[in-house]
Design an enzyme around this catalytic site. Structure first.
Site, PDB file in Angstrom:
ATOM      1  N   PRO A   2       0.823  -1.219   0.000  1.00  0.00           N
ATOM      2  CA  PRO A   2       0.000   0.000   0.000  1.00  0.00           C
ATOM      3  C   PRO A   2       0.855   1.266   0.000  1.00  0.00           C
ATOM      4  O   PRO A   2       1.727   1.428   0.834  1.00  0.00           O
ATOM      5  CB  PRO A   2      -0.811  -0.096   1.289  1.00  0.00           C
ATOM      6  CG  PRO A   2      -0.739  -1.517   1.703  1.00  0.00           C
ATOM      7  CD  PRO A   2       0.562  -2.034   1.180  1.00  0.00           C
ATOM      8  N   GLU A   3       0.603   2.119  -0.985  1.00  0.00           N
ATOM      9  CA  GLU A   3       1.246   3.419  -1.038  1.00  0.00           C
ATOM     10  C   GLU A   3       0.160   4.452  -0.702  1.00  0.00           C
ATOM     11  O   GLU A   3      -0.898   4.077  -0.208  1.00  0.00           O
ATOM     12  CB  GLU A   3       1.870   3.628  -2.431  1.00  0.00           C
ATOM     13  CG  GLU A   3       2.885   2.527  -2.764  1.00  0.00           C
ATOM     14  CD  GLU A   3       3.515   2.651  -4.157  1.00  0.00           C
ATOM     15  OE1 GLU A   3       3.603   3.763  -4.685  1.00  0.00           O
ATOM     16  OE2 GLU A   3       3.916   1.612  -4.713  1.00  0.00           O
TER      17      GLU A   3
END
Ligand code: ZN
Length: 275
Positions: A2-3
């Site tokens: 996850p960014e």
């Protein structure tokens, strides 16, 4: 992993489901994810506390509690944060690391298959120190092209490494670094010190555009990432270079090249468009 867009999606979905809810019961199955807090103190703080709000900072989900504490979770590679409307099935229960039973009967679960993520419990002072170590948020108005240029000053590192350095700008990981550099037509291996002002302006615009479009698509699911309600994102269908090694460039048709020489991670780019 996850960014920014994935954690933003999670925070936006969790906020209306958690805010104002009291935590009736909290259970923790594994302690290796904990940072700066013991299991007894975490559970004691959570139980009976009320969620005051849910936000995102960098790649972290920040759950503000009425007591003034913040529960800060970085899901990393295999973690997810999901609100369940029903009891967990066997698979869900197996990988549930932290489970909070809410006063409306829903379950708020931090799931992490390989437990590479981290859970922090911070008071106001702890949060200020934590926050101060992180760079600026790329989607805030204060993050102008000039502010970006200032943040890049003094590094000769490859521009791809520089924009993934969370002290310079937060939230950009391997997927969005690849995409933004393609959009701005910049060779990922070039030294940040060699970028002309108009290239910095183009990259600044590309980073913001790619992140905003990814948020609108609820993020990118290439492996484990799920939204706050357990769905997949859809930005994987809009990727132009990431995970497309060997395919033709969408702009010029040249075969996309891949290297691991920049930062040990997969970098995919177009020799023709990015130089
Ligand atoms: Zn091309």
């Amino acid at each position: 992993m996850p960014e920014l867009p994935e954690v933003e999606t999670i925070a936006r979905e969790l906020a209306p489901r958690l805010t104002g809810r009291r935590i009736k019961k909290a259970t923790l199955r594994k302690t290796d994810v904990l940072r700066r807090v013991s299991k007894p103190r975490l559970l004691k703080t959570l139980q009976g506390n009320t969620v005051a709000g849910v936000e995102r900072r960098a790649k972290h989900a920040v759950i503000r509690l009425a007591s003034g504490h913040r529960l800060v979770i970085q899901p990393r590679m295999t973690g997810s944060l999901i609100v369940h409307e029903r009891p967990l099935d066997e698979d869900e229960a197996r990988y549930a690391v932290l489970t909070c039973t809410l006063d409306d009967g829903r379950l708020f679960v931090y799931r992490d298959v390989r437990r590479l993520g981290t859970v922090w419990l911070l008071d106001d002072r702890g949060w200020s120190a934590y926050d101060a170590r992180l760079g600026p948020e790329p989607l805030l108005a204060a993050f102008t092209a000039e502010a970006f240029r200032e943040r890049l000053r003094g590094t000769r590192a490859a521009i791809k490494k520089a924009i993934m350095d969370q002290r310079r700008v937060v939230g950009v990981g391997n997927i969005y670094a690849n995409e933004a550099l393609f959009q701005a037509r910049i060779d990922p291996s070039r030294s940040a010190a060699t970028l002309a002002t108009e290239e910095i302006v183009a990259l600044h615009g590309a980073i913001r555009d790619v992140l905003n479009r990814a948020i609108a698509a609820s993020g990118t699911t290439v492996r484990d990432y799920r939204t706050g309600t357990g769905e997949s994102g859809s930005f994987q269908f809009e990727l132009k270079v990431y995970d497309r090694a060997g395919e033709p460039c969408v702009r010029c048709g040249t075969r996309l090249a891949t290297t691991h020489a920049i930062d040990g991670r997969q970098t995919t780019f177009c020799y023709n468009c990015q130089n």
